[in-house]
Write a protein that holds these residues in place. Structure first.
Motif, PDB file in Angstrom:
ATOM      1  N   ALA A  10     -53.508  32.458  23.608  1.00  0.00           N
ATOM      2  CA  ALA A  10     -54.472  32.049  24.469  1.00  0.00           C
ATOM      3  C   ALA A  10     -53.858  30.944  25.443  1.00  0.00           C
ATOM      4  CB  ALA A  10     -55.535  31.121  23.761  1.00  0.00           C
ATOM      5  N   PRO A  11     -53.022  30.120  24.850  1.00  0.00           N
ATOM      6  CA  PRO A  11     -52.009  29.154  25.579  1.00  0.00           C
ATOM      7  C   PRO A  11     -51.367  29.990  26.914  1.00  0.00           C
ATOM      8  CG  PRO A  11     -51.995  28.591  23.444  1.00  0.00           C
ATOM      9  CD  PRO A  11     -52.473  29.835  23.587  1.00  0.00           C
ATOM     10  N   VAL A  12     -50.663  31.092  26.493  1.00  0.00           N
ATOM     11  CA  VAL A  12     -50.046  31.782  27.766  1.00  0.00           C
ATOM     12  C   VAL A  12     -50.928  32.293  28.683  1.00  0.00           C
ATOM     13  CG1 VAL A  12     -48.559  33.955  27.945  1.00  0.00           C
ATOM     14  CG2 VAL A  12     -48.148  32.330  25.999  1.00  0.00           C
ATOM     15  N   VAL A  13     -51.962  32.825  28.155  1.00  0.00           N
ATOM     16  CA  VAL A  13     -52.801  33.301  29.148  1.00  0.00           C
ATOM     17  C   VAL A  13     -53.295  32.392  30.107  1.00  0.00           C
ATOM     18  CG1 VAL A  13     -55.155  34.470  29.471  1.00  0.00           C
ATOM     19  CG2 VAL A  13     -53.628  35.411  27.918  1.00  0.00           C
ATOM     20  N   THR A  65     -42.611  13.899  33.798  1.00  0.00           N
ATOM     21  CA  THR A  65     -43.070  14.917  32.827  1.00  0.00           C
ATOM     22  C   THR A  65     -42.635  14.643  31.438  1.00  0.00           C
ATOM     23  OG1 THR A  65     -43.353  16.742  34.395  1.00  0.00           O
ATOM     24  CG2 THR A  65     -42.973  17.457  32.033  1.00  0.00           C
ATOM     25  N   GLY A  66     -41.327  14.320  31.418  1.00  0.00           N
ATOM     26  CA  GLY A  66     -40.984  13.961  29.988  1.00  0.00           C
ATOM     27  C   GLY A  66     -41.460  12.840  29.021  1.00  0.00           C
ATOM     28  N   PRO A  67     -41.527  11.837  30.085  1.00  0.00           N
ATOM     29  CA  PRO A  67     -42.365  10.629  29.391  1.00  0.00           C
ATOM     30  C   PRO A  67     -43.928  11.023  29.008  1.00  0.00           C
ATOM     31  CG  PRO A  67     -40.784   9.866  31.047  1.00  0.00           C
ATOM     32  CD  PRO A  67     -40.787  11.508  31.107  1.00  0.00           C
ATOM     33  N   LEU A  68     -44.432  11.466  29.902  1.00  0.00           N
ATOM     34  CA  LEU A  68     -45.632  11.883  29.895  1.00  0.00           C
ATOM     35  C   LEU A  68     -46.014  12.756  28.446  1.00  0.00           C
ATOM     36  CD1 LEU A  68     -48.528  11.323  31.282  1.00  0.00           C
ATOM     37  CD2 LEU A  68     -48.122  13.604  32.325  1.00  0.00           C
ATOM     38  N   LEU A  69     -44.957  13.944  28.340  1.00  0.00           N
ATOM     39  CA  LEU A  69     -45.298  14.481  27.079  1.00  0.00           C
ATOM     40  C   LEU A  69     -44.871  13.902  25.963  1.00  0.00           C
ATOM     41  CD1 LEU A  69     -43.691  17.928  28.233  1.00  0.00           C
ATOM     42  CD2 LEU A  69     -46.036  17.721  27.338  1.00  0.00           C
ATOM     43  N   GLU A  70     -43.974  12.886  25.969  1.00  0.00           N
ATOM     44  CA  GLU A  70     -43.620  11.988  24.777  1.00  0.00           C
ATOM     45  C   GLU A  70     -44.903  11.170  24.236  1.00  0.00           C
ATOM     46  OE1 GLU A  70     -40.061  10.645  23.151  1.00  0.00           O
ATOM     47  OE2 GLU A  70     -39.923  12.965  23.390  1.00  0.00           O
ATOM     48  N   ARG A  71     -45.536  10.816  25.334  1.00  0.00           N
ATOM     49  CA  ARG A  71     -46.564   9.917  25.192  1.00  0.00           C
ATOM     50  C   ARG A  71     -47.951  10.615  24.594  1.00  0.00           C
ATOM     51  NH1 ARG A  71     -43.683   7.136  28.780  1.00  0.00           N
ATOM     52  NH2 ARG A  71     -42.923   4.881  28.363  1.00  0.00           N
ATOM     53  N   LEU A  72     -48.322  11.435  25.463  1.00  0.00           N
ATOM     54  CA  LEU A  72     -49.462  12.254  25.377  1.00  0.00           C
ATOM     55  C   LEU A  72     -49.266  13.566  24.507  1.00  0.00           C
ATOM     56  CD1 LEU A  72     -50.986  11.515  28.819  1.00  0.00           C
ATOM     57  CD2 LEU A  72     -51.117   9.945  26.868  1.00  0.00           C
ATOM     58  N   GLY A  73     -48.404  14.287  24.685  1.00  0.00           N
ATOM     59  CA  GLY A  73     -48.308  15.403  23.980  1.00  0.00           C
ATOM     60  C   GLY A  73     -48.758  16.482  25.054  1.00  0.00           C
ATOM     61  N   THR A  74     -48.721  17.893  24.718  1.00  0.00           N
ATOM     62  CA  THR A  74     -49.014  18.845  25.819  1.00  0.00           C
ATOM     63  C   THR A  74     -50.228  18.968  26.026  1.00  0.00           C
ATOM     64  OG1 THR A  74     -47.263  20.226  24.708  1.00  0.00           O
ATOM     65  CG2 THR A  74     -48.510  21.313  26.009  1.00  0.00           C
ATOM     66  N   ARG A  75     -51.277  18.917  25.281  1.00  0.00           N
ATOM     67  CA  ARG A  75     -52.705  19.051  25.428  1.00  0.00           C
ATOM     68  C   ARG A  75     -53.031  17.926  26.357  1.00  0.00           C
ATOM     69  NH1 ARG A  75     -56.012  17.960  20.525  1.00  0.00           N
ATOM     70  NH2 ARG A  75     -54.793  19.908  19.793  1.00  0.00           N
ATOM     71  N   LEU A  76     -52.904  16.594  26.193  1.00  0.00           N
ATOM     72  CA  LEU A  76     -53.455  15.618  26.887  1.00  0.00           C
ATOM     73  C   LEU A  76     -52.730  15.716  28.271  1.00  0.00           C
ATOM     74  CD1 LEU A  76     -54.325  12.736  24.403  1.00  0.00           C
ATOM     75  CD2 LEU A  76     -55.866  14.470  25.492  1.00  0.00           C
ATOM     76  N   ALA A  77     -51.289  15.794  28.220  1.00  0.00           N
ATOM     77  CA  ALA A  77     -50.630  15.850  29.697  1.00  0.00           C
ATOM     78  C   ALA A  77     -51.269  16.896  30.777  1.00  0.00           C
ATOM     79  CB  ALA A  77     -48.987  16.233  29.435  1.00  0.00           C
ATOM     80  N   LEU A  78     -51.459  18.221  30.146  1.00  0.00           N
ATOM     81  CA  LEU A  78     -52.246  19.132  30.987  1.00  0.00           C
ATOM     82  C   LEU A  78     -53.656  18.653  31.355  1.00  0.00           C
ATOM     83  CD1 LEU A  78     -50.949  22.219  29.080  1.00  0.00           C
ATOM     84  CD2 LEU A  78     -50.484  21.562  31.451  1.00  0.00           C
ATOM     85  N   THR A  79     -54.398  18.120  30.386  1.00  0.00           N
ATOM     86  CA  THR A  79     -55.508  17.692  30.840  1.00  0.00           C
ATOM     87  C   THR A  79     -55.547  16.344  31.828  1.00  0.00           C
ATOM     88  OG1 THR A  79     -56.409  18.088  28.479  1.00  0.00           O
ATOM     89  CG2 THR A  79     -57.689  16.554  29.957  1.00  0.00           C
ATOM     90  N   PRO A 173     -62.785  24.917  34.004  1.00  0.00           N
ATOM     91  CA  PRO A 173     -62.531  25.412  33.050  1.00  0.00           C
ATOM     92  C   PRO A 173     -61.094  25.497  32.324  1.00  0.00           C
ATOM     93  CG  PRO A 173     -63.034  27.151  35.006  1.00  0.00           C
ATOM     94  CD  PRO A 173     -63.442  25.627  35.293  1.00  0.00           C
ATOM     95  N   LEU A 174     -60.171  25.523  33.282  1.00  0.00           N
ATOM     96  CA  LEU A 174     -58.924  25.509  32.936  1.00  0.00           C
ATOM     97  C   LEU A 174     -58.703  24.076  32.013  1.00  0.00           C
ATOM     98  CD1 LEU A 174     -56.892  26.643  36.178  1.00  0.00           C
ATOM     99  CD2 LEU A 174     -57.339  27.937  33.833  1.00  0.00           C
ATOM    100  N   VAL A 175     -59.397  22.960  32.532  1.00  0.00           N
ATOM    101  CA  VAL A 175     -59.157  21.748  31.844  1.00  0.00           C
ATOM    102  C   VAL A 175     -59.903  21.975  30.417  1.00  0.00           C
ATOM    103  CG1 VAL A 175     -59.847  18.928  31.927  1.00  0.00           C
ATOM    104  CG2 VAL A 175     -59.178  20.409  33.881  1.00  0.00           C
ATOM    105  N   ALA A 176     -60.979  22.475  30.326  1.00  0.00           N
ATOM    106  CA  ALA A 176     -61.511  22.631  28.943  1.00  0.00           C
ATOM    107  C   ALA A 176     -60.597  23.577  28.336  1.00  0.00           C
ATOM    108  CB  ALA A 176     -62.929  23.326  29.355  1.00  0.00           C
ATOM    109  N   GLY A 177     -60.043  24.418  28.786  1.00  0.00           N
ATOM    110  CA  GLY A 177     -59.308  25.454  27.950  1.00  0.00           C
ATOM    111  C   GLY A 177     -57.943  24.409  27.473  1.00  0.00           C
ATOM    112  N   PHE A 178     -57.419  23.511  28.348  1.00  0.00           N
ATOM    113  CA  PHE A 178     -56.425  23.073  27.677  1.00  0.00           C
ATOM    114  C   PHE A 178     -56.495  22.317  26.607  1.00  0.00           C
ATOM    115  CE2 PHE A 178     -55.104  22.384  32.430  1.00  0.00           C
ATOM    116  CZ  PHE A 178     -54.633  23.451  32.646  1.00  0.00           C
ATOM    117  N   LEU A 179     -57.850  21.716  26.414  1.00  0.00           N
ATOM    118  CA  LEU A 179     -58.403  20.805  25.275  1.00  0.00           C
ATOM    119  C   LEU A 179     -58.545  21.590  24.192  1.00  0.00           C
ATOM    120  CD1 LEU A 179     -60.656  18.353  27.179  1.00  0.00           C
ATOM    121  CD2 LEU A 179     -58.831  17.835  26.149  1.00  0.00           C
ATOM    122  N   MET A 180     -58.865  22.859  24.557  1.00  0.00           N
ATOM    123  CA  MET A 180     -59.125  23.752  23.332  1.00  0.00           C
ATOM    124  C   MET A 180     -57.725  24.721  22.854  1.00  0.00           C
ATOM    125  SD  MET A 180     -62.973  25.369  23.974  1.00  0.00           S
ATOM    126  CE  MET A 180     -62.368  25.730  25.541  1.00  0.00           C
TER     127      MET A 180
END
Length: 415
Positions: A10-13, A65-79, A173-180
């Motif tokens: 799902a994440p790859v698609v 990007t790096g600091p954002l991922l460190e603080r928020l993680g993949t899911r929230l950074a994409l959101t 719908p992409l933002v919703a998909g990031f969260l799920m």
């Protein structure tokens, strides 16, 4: 492909769908320019300010990007990235004053930049990274091909603001998909390389670069400072800046080259230029799987592609005629296609796991500099000397990439 036998399907698609949106965002811009110029009553030079503002946002996203991922993680950074893009495009759909329209491009560039950098970093740490990243960027090409057609069709019965409204709605719908679908953190240790492509070190006796430290060693001075101290990452950033400059120079000035130097009609030149972008997209879908079956390393595949770029540019420059020009432009795009995503895929070989997202963000951001400066320089040279210089310039840039790639490969961690 192994990743599709795992929960990462799902994440790859979803990543592929997001890059289609990013391609659409890039593709609609050129079609909307005449409508924007007419509506706001500005000239081409003034509307061009939006390109610089959007690029600034994209570069800012890359460095964050790096600091954002460190603080928020993949899911929230994409959101965050997707949410900012939705807000910015919804605002543009209201037809704001021109100054506000220019200013909001910063958010558009930042949102798209975060999405691209985070997804590049996520896929770079999965098994089969080289193939996944090539497909990811191929889907960008799909969006870029569909964008002009979609925008042109919509403008026949709707105002330009409707195009941005559709893009905003498509992102929801992409933002919703990031969260799920996405994990909170990057899949560190999930496999940083594509096993068939990385069957051995780039050179049998390649030394371990001193800039690649143990993952447990703390990076002093912050993630950004640590990345900028890495010669391998700096070289890779310059490499991608040259690549994007070459890709966009040919894409922007190829039509003029064909009309003025090969005496093609506007319609024929348009078809040939489209063939260039089609070749770019197909190259990203096809070359990496073939290289994997042949047992080529990522380094070897890139060397082969750069050789193909050089030969195609020489062919297009030297041989007149629509048939040869069509083949030359298609092949030039075809061999250019895999270079950018493959450079992203080898980042885990250039630095530590913790620094990979920041390095990818920096590389992604710096590439915009080449994408702005080199096409401008190509146009300036074409104006003063002649547009025939496009293909000699492409040959020189391809050779520069070969030299840079050799230096990068020498700094890769042995498998």
């Amino acid at each position: 492909m192994p990743v599709f036998d795992s929960p990462r399907r799902a994440p790859v698609v979803l990543a592929y769908a997001t890059f289609v949106l990013a391609g659409l965002n890039a593709g609609v811009g050129g079609v909307l320019l005449p409508a924007l110029i007419g509506d706001y009553g500005v000239d081409m030079t003034t509307i061009g300010i939006t390109f610089f503002v959007s690029s600034a946002g994209f570069m800012l996203a890359g460095s964050a990007t790096g600091p954002l991922l460190e603080r928020l993680g993949t899911r929230l950074a994409l959101t965050v990235g997707g949410g900012l893009y939705v807000v910015a495009t919804l605002y543009m759909a209201t037809r704001p004053p021109f100054v506000a329209f220019v200013a909001v491009q910063l958010l558009v560039g930042y949102g798209i930049g975060v999405l691209e950098s985070v997804l590049n970093a996520y896929l770079a740490e999965l098994p089969s990274a080289t193939t996944l990243l090539n497909r990811l960027h191929a889907f960008f090409g799909v969006g870029a091909l569909l964008g002009p057609l979609t925008a042109a069709w919509m403008l026949t019965f709707l105002p330009w603001t409707a195009v941005w409204l559709v893009l905003a709605v498509a992102c929801l719908p992409l933002v919703a998909g990031f969260l799920m679908a996405y994990p909170r953190r990057s899949p560190a240790g999930a496999g940083t390389a594509e096993p068939p492509v990385k069957a051995g070190p780039p050179y049998p006796d390649a030394p371990v670069p001193p800039t690649v430290l143990a993952d447990s060693e703390p990076e002093r001075g912050g993630l950004l400072t640590a990345v900028m101290r890495s010669p391998a990452v700096v070289l890779a950033s310059v490499f991608l800046a040259v690549y994007v400059g070459l890709e966009i120079s040919v894409g922007n000035w190829g039509f003029t080259f064909l009309v003025e130097e090969h005496a093609q009609t506007g319609l024929t030149a348009g078809y040939i230029s489209s063939g260039y972008w089609l070749g770019l997209t197909l190259g990203r879908f096809l070359i990496s799987p073939v290289a994997t079956r042949m047992g080529l390393t990522a380094a070897g595949m890139t060397y082969a592609c750069l050789a193909g770029v050089t030969a195609s540019a020489v062919l297009t420059w030297a041989a007149p005629g629509a048939v040869v020009a069509t083949a030359g432009f298609f092949l030039l795009g075809f061999f250019l296609g895999p270079i950018f995503p493959t450079a992203m895929a080898v980042v885990p070989d250039l630095t530590t796991t913790r620094l990979v997202p920041t390095a990818i963000g920096i590389m992604n951001g710096v590439s915009v500099i080449g994408g702005a400066a080199l096409p401008w320089l190509t146009g300036a040279i074409g104006q003063s000397v002649g547009i025939w210089t496009l293909m000699p310039s492409a040959v020189l840039l391809a050779l520069l990439q070969l030299a840079l790639w050799r230096m990068i490969v020498a700094r890769m961690t042995p498998a």
